[in-house]
Design a protein around this motif. Structure first.
Motif, PDB file in Angstrom:
ATOM      1  N   GLU A   1     -26.969 -51.442  30.983  1.00 28.48           N
ATOM      2  CA  GLU A   1     -26.865 -52.270  29.794  1.00 28.48           C
ATOM      3  C   GLU A   1     -28.249 -52.716  29.343  1.00 28.48           C
ATOM      4  OE1 GLU A   1     -23.813 -55.239  29.871  1.00 28.48           O
ATOM      5  OE2 GLU A   1     -22.794 -54.204  31.484  1.00 28.48           O
ATOM      6  N   GLY A   2     -28.439 -52.794  28.045  1.00 25.23           N
ATOM      7  CA  GLY A   2     -29.744 -53.147  27.498  1.00 25.23           C
ATOM      8  C   GLY A   2     -30.010 -54.644  27.535  1.00 25.23           C
ATOM      9  N   ALA A   3     -31.194 -55.031  27.106  1.00 24.95           N
ATOM     10  CA  ALA A   3     -31.575 -56.437  27.062  1.00 24.95           C
ATOM     11  C   ALA A   3     -30.614 -57.176  26.150  1.00 24.95           C
ATOM     12  CB  ALA A   3     -33.007 -56.567  26.561  1.00 24.95           C
ATOM     13  N   GLY A   4     -30.319 -58.403  26.495  1.00 29.41           N
ATOM     14  CA  GLY A   4     -29.423 -59.204  25.683  1.00 29.41           C
ATOM     15  C   GLY A   4     -27.967 -59.003  26.039  1.00 29.41           C
ATOM     16  N   SER A   5     -27.665 -58.176  27.028  1.00 28.47           N
ATOM     17  CA  SER A   5     -26.299 -57.960  27.470  1.00 28.47           C
ATOM     18  C   SER A   5     -25.827 -59.162  28.255  1.00 28.47           C
ATOM     19  CB  SER A   5     -26.200 -56.733  28.379  1.00 28.47           C
ATOM     20  OG  SER A   5     -26.862 -55.649  27.828  1.00 28.47           O
ATOM     21  N   ARG A   6     -24.589 -59.100  28.692  1.00 28.13           N
ATOM     22  CA  ARG A   6     -24.068 -60.177  29.530  1.00 28.13           C
ATOM     23  C   ARG A   6     -24.910 -60.302  30.790  1.00 28.13           C
ATOM     24  NH1 ARG A   6     -21.684 -58.195  33.917  1.00 28.13           N
ATOM     25  NH2 ARG A   6     -20.773 -56.140  33.900  1.00 28.13           N
ATOM     26  N   PRO A   7     -24.927 -61.456  31.411  1.00 24.02           N
ATOM     27  CA  PRO A   7     -25.733 -61.649  32.624  1.00 24.02           C
ATOM     28  C   PRO A   7     -25.229 -60.760  33.766  1.00 24.02           C
ATOM     29  CG  PRO A   7     -24.777 -63.733  31.844  1.00 24.02           C
ATOM     30  CD  PRO A   7     -24.236 -62.648  30.996  1.00 24.02           C
ATOM     31  N   TRP A   8     -26.133 -60.437  34.659  1.00 25.86           N
ATOM     32  CA  TRP A   8     -25.794 -59.633  35.829  1.00 25.86           C
ATOM     33  C   TRP A   8     -24.825 -60.416  36.703  1.00 25.86           C
ATOM     34  CZ3 TRP A   8     -26.306 -60.091  41.136  1.00 25.86           C
ATOM     35  CH2 TRP A   8     -26.147 -58.915  41.859  1.00 25.86           C
ATOM     36  N   ARG A   9     -23.810 -59.707  37.253  1.00 23.44           N
ATOM     37  CA  ARG A   9     -22.837 -60.325  38.143  1.00 23.44           C
ATOM     38  C   ARG A   9     -22.775 -59.523  39.434  1.00 23.44           C
ATOM     39  NH1 ARG A   9     -17.977 -60.843  33.840  1.00 23.44           N
ATOM     40  NH2 ARG A   9     -18.708 -58.763  33.439  1.00 23.44           N
ATOM     41  N   ALA A  10     -22.354 -60.174  40.503  1.00 24.43           N
ATOM     42  CA  ALA A  10     -22.198 -59.498  41.793  1.00 24.43           C
ATOM     43  C   ALA A  10     -21.326 -58.267  41.595  1.00 24.43           C
ATOM     44  CB  ALA A  10     -21.581 -60.443  42.807  1.00 24.43           C
ATOM     45  N   GLY A  11     -21.740 -57.158  42.175  1.00 21.72           N
ATOM     46  CA  GLY A  11     -21.003 -55.904  42.037  1.00 21.72           C
ATOM     47  C   GLY A  11     -21.530 -55.008  40.935  1.00 21.72           C
ATOM     48  N   ASP A  12     -22.270 -55.586  39.991  1.00 23.92           N
ATOM     49  CA  ASP A  12     -22.876 -54.774  38.932  1.00 23.92           C
ATOM     50  C   ASP A  12     -23.971 -53.908  39.547  1.00 23.92           C
ATOM     51  OD1 ASP A  12     -21.316 -55.907  36.960  1.00 23.92           O
ATOM     52  OD2 ASP A  12     -22.925 -57.158  36.124  1.00 23.92           O
ATOM     53  N   PRO A  13     -24.243 -52.750  38.949  1.00 25.06           N
ATOM     54  CA  PRO A  13     -25.373 -51.942  39.427  1.00 25.06           C
ATOM     55  C   PRO A  13     -26.657 -52.763  39.404  1.00 25.06           C
ATOM     56  CG  PRO A  13     -24.058 -50.703  37.864  1.00 25.06           C
ATOM     57  CD  PRO A  13     -23.547 -52.122  37.838  1.00 25.06           C
ATOM     58  N   ASP A  14     -27.456 -52.627  40.457  1.00 23.72           N
ATOM     59  CA  ASP A  14     -28.705 -53.368  40.522  1.00 23.72           C
ATOM     60  C   ASP A  14     -29.920 -52.441  40.533  1.00 23.72           C
ATOM     61  OD1 ASP A  14     -28.277 -52.379  43.061  1.00 23.72           O
ATOM     62  OD2 ASP A  14     -28.511 -54.302  44.087  1.00 23.72           O
ATOM     63  N   VAL A  15     -29.665 -51.144  40.271  1.00 22.12           N
ATOM     64  CA  VAL A  15     -30.729 -50.153  40.177  1.00 22.12           C
ATOM     65  C   VAL A  15     -30.427 -49.264  38.979  1.00 22.12           C
ATOM     66  CG1 VAL A  15     -31.814 -48.150  41.281  1.00 22.12           C
ATOM     67  CG2 VAL A  15     -31.126 -50.098  42.660  1.00 22.12           C
ATOM     68  N   GLU A  16     -31.452 -48.919  38.245  1.00 19.22           N
ATOM     69  CA  GLU A  16     -31.329 -47.916  37.197  1.00 19.22           C
ATOM     70  C   GLU A  16     -32.060 -46.670  37.681  1.00 19.22           C
ATOM     71  OE1 GLU A  16     -33.164 -49.786  33.851  1.00 19.22           O
ATOM     72  OE2 GLU A  16     -31.308 -50.780  33.247  1.00 19.22           O
ATOM     73  N   VAL A  17     -31.342 -45.562  37.767  1.00 17.59           N
ATOM     74  CA  VAL A  17     -31.946 -44.281  38.132  1.00 17.59           C
ATOM     75  C   VAL A  17     -32.165 -43.534  36.826  1.00 17.59           C
ATOM     76  CG1 VAL A  17     -31.681 -42.163  39.462  1.00 17.59           C
ATOM     77  CG2 VAL A  17     -30.697 -44.300  40.325  1.00 17.59           C
ATOM     78  N   VAL A  18     -33.388 -43.075  36.623  1.00 20.21           N
ATOM     79  CA  VAL A  18     -33.760 -42.432  35.373  1.00 20.21           C
ATOM     80  C   VAL A  18     -34.240 -41.019  35.668  1.00 20.21           C
ATOM     81  CG1 VAL A  18     -35.248 -42.572  33.337  1.00 20.21           C
ATOM     82  CG2 VAL A  18     -34.449 -44.670  34.448  1.00 20.21           C
ATOM     83  N   GLY A  19     -33.704 -40.062  34.920  1.00 29.23           N
ATOM     84  CA  GLY A  19     -34.118 -38.674  35.071  1.00 29.23           C
ATOM     85  C   GLY A  19     -35.076 -38.263  33.976  1.00 29.23           C
ATOM     86  N   THR A  20     -35.125 -36.975  33.719  1.00 25.66           N
ATOM     87  CA  THR A  20     -36.090 -36.439  32.771  1.00 25.66           C
ATOM     88  C   THR A  20     -35.790 -36.792  31.323  1.00 25.66           C
ATOM     89  OG1 THR A  20     -34.875 -34.347  32.768  1.00 25.66           O
ATOM     90  CG2 THR A  20     -36.756 -34.523  34.262  1.00 25.66           C
ATOM     91  N   ASP A  21     -34.543 -37.200  31.030  1.00 25.84           N
ATOM     92  CA  ASP A  21     -34.210 -37.556  29.651  1.00 25.84           C
ATOM     93  C   ASP A  21     -34.457 -39.027  29.343  1.00 25.84           C
ATOM     94  OD1 ASP A  21     -32.148 -38.635  31.135  1.00 25.84           O
ATOM     95  OD2 ASP A  21     -30.536 -37.668  29.994  1.00 25.84           O
ATOM     96  N   GLY A  22     -34.838 -39.828  30.356  1.00 23.45           N
ATOM     97  CA  GLY A  22     -35.146 -41.238  30.142  1.00 23.45           C
ATOM     98  C   GLY A  22     -33.932 -42.143  30.047  1.00 23.45           C
ATOM     99  N   VAL A  23     -32.716 -41.605  30.205  1.00 22.71           N
ATOM    100  CA  VAL A  23     -31.494 -42.408  30.112  1.00 22.71           C
ATOM    101  C   VAL A  23     -31.199 -43.027  31.481  1.00 22.71           C
ATOM    102  CG1 VAL A  23     -29.008 -42.365  29.645  1.00 22.71           C
ATOM    103  CG2 VAL A  23     -30.573 -40.965  28.268  1.00 22.71           C
ATOM    104  N   PRO A  24     -31.148 -44.360  31.568  1.00 21.60           N
ATOM    105  CA  PRO A  24     -30.874 -44.989  32.858  1.00 21.60           C
ATOM    106  C   PRO A  24     -29.402 -44.886  33.239  1.00 21.60           C
ATOM    107  CG  PRO A  24     -31.184 -46.666  31.169  1.00 21.60           C
ATOM    108  CD  PRO A  24     -31.419 -45.327  30.510  1.00 21.60           C
ATOM    109  N   VAL A  25     -29.154 -44.629  34.522  1.00 16.33           N
ATOM    110  CA  VAL A  25     -27.799 -44.570  35.065  1.00 16.33           C
ATOM    111  C   VAL A  25     -27.726 -45.614  36.169  1.00 16.33           C
ATOM    112  CG1 VAL A  25     -26.076 -43.120  36.204  1.00 16.33           C
ATOM    113  CG2 VAL A  25     -27.617 -42.108  34.520  1.00 16.33           C
ATOM    114  N   GLY A  26     -26.742 -46.515  36.074  1.00 15.00           N
ATOM    115  CA  GLY A  26     -26.620 -47.614  37.013  1.00 15.00           C
ATOM    116  C   GLY A  26     -26.137 -47.177  38.385  1.00 15.00           C
ATOM    117  N   ALA A  27     -26.659 -47.824  39.415  1.00 18.79           N
ATOM    118  CA  ALA A  27     -26.252 -47.560  40.798  1.00 18.79           C
ATOM    119  C   ALA A  27     -26.510 -48.831  41.611  1.00 18.79           C
ATOM    120  CB  ALA A  27     -27.027 -46.374  41.368  1.00 18.79           C
TER     121      ALA A  27
END
Length: 190
Positions: free
Chosen positions: A7-33
């Motif tokens: 989720e981008g800036a300004g999204s809802r606050p982080w909650r327990a269980g939400d992804p706490d890492v963004e994995v980014v590949g060659t296209d620059g799109v973050p995937v939560g983990a």
């Protein structure tokens, strides 16, 4: 949930269980983990995430850690593929018809899983590459074998190329990927 778009800036606050890492590949799109799972499953992620923490790049409230996964600028390491790879890391199950083991992903899966220390997936990709070997893809498979340090895959690629040496020599990748010494060894096998 894992694999979700971060989720981008300004999204809802982080909650327990939400992804706490963004994995980014060659296209620059973050995937939560999740940091804990990635660190538990992969020595590469454990080291990369630890370096980020020690360098002062630790997560602040609502801002996940970001890790770029780019093994040598590998083409195809984009968000859809990352989701498949993360699904495997969460479940440690690669079904027989898993897209990670599809012909168009085999080389990328072998190299990436080797880099991440996912040995079972690396072996599965090596086996699928061996099954798919022919004279035309032999030089590319030989390069993958060298990257993942697989003597078995290297021998299988050399045998496939030797069996169809004329076809392999006509392949566009042969001279660029296969050193002269190896070409001589292949010629000696035929």
């Amino acid at each position: 949930a894992f694999g979700a778009e971060a989720e981008g800036a300004g999204s809802r606050p982080w909650r327990a269980g939400d992804p706490d890492v963004e994995v980014v590949g060659t296209d620059g799109v973050p995937v939560g983990a999740h940091w804990g799972l990635l660190a538990a499953r992969s020595t590469w992620f454990r080291a990369a995430l630890a370096m980020r923490m020690h360098s002062g790049a630790a997560r602040t409230a609502g801002c996940p850690r970001r890790v770029t996964l780019d093994p040598g600028g590998a083409a195809g390491l984009e968000a859809p593929y990352l989701r498949l790879l993360l699904r495997y890391m969460y479940t440690l199950a690669a079904p027989e018809r898993d897209p990670l083991l599809a012909p168009d992903h085999l080389a990328l899966t072998a190299v990436t899983s080797h880099m991440l220390g996912l040995e079972a997936l690396t072996r599965a990709a090596e086996g699928a590459l061996t099954d798919a070997l022919d004279a035309a893809n032999g030089p590319s498979v030989l390069e993958v074998a060298r990257i993942v340090h697989s003597r078995r895959l290297e021998a299988a690629a050399m045998e496939a190329m030797a069996a169809r040496l004329d076809e392999a020599l006509a392949g566009s990748h042969f001279d660029g990927l296969v050193p002269a010494e190896t070409r001589a060894r292949i010629a000696a096998l035929s």
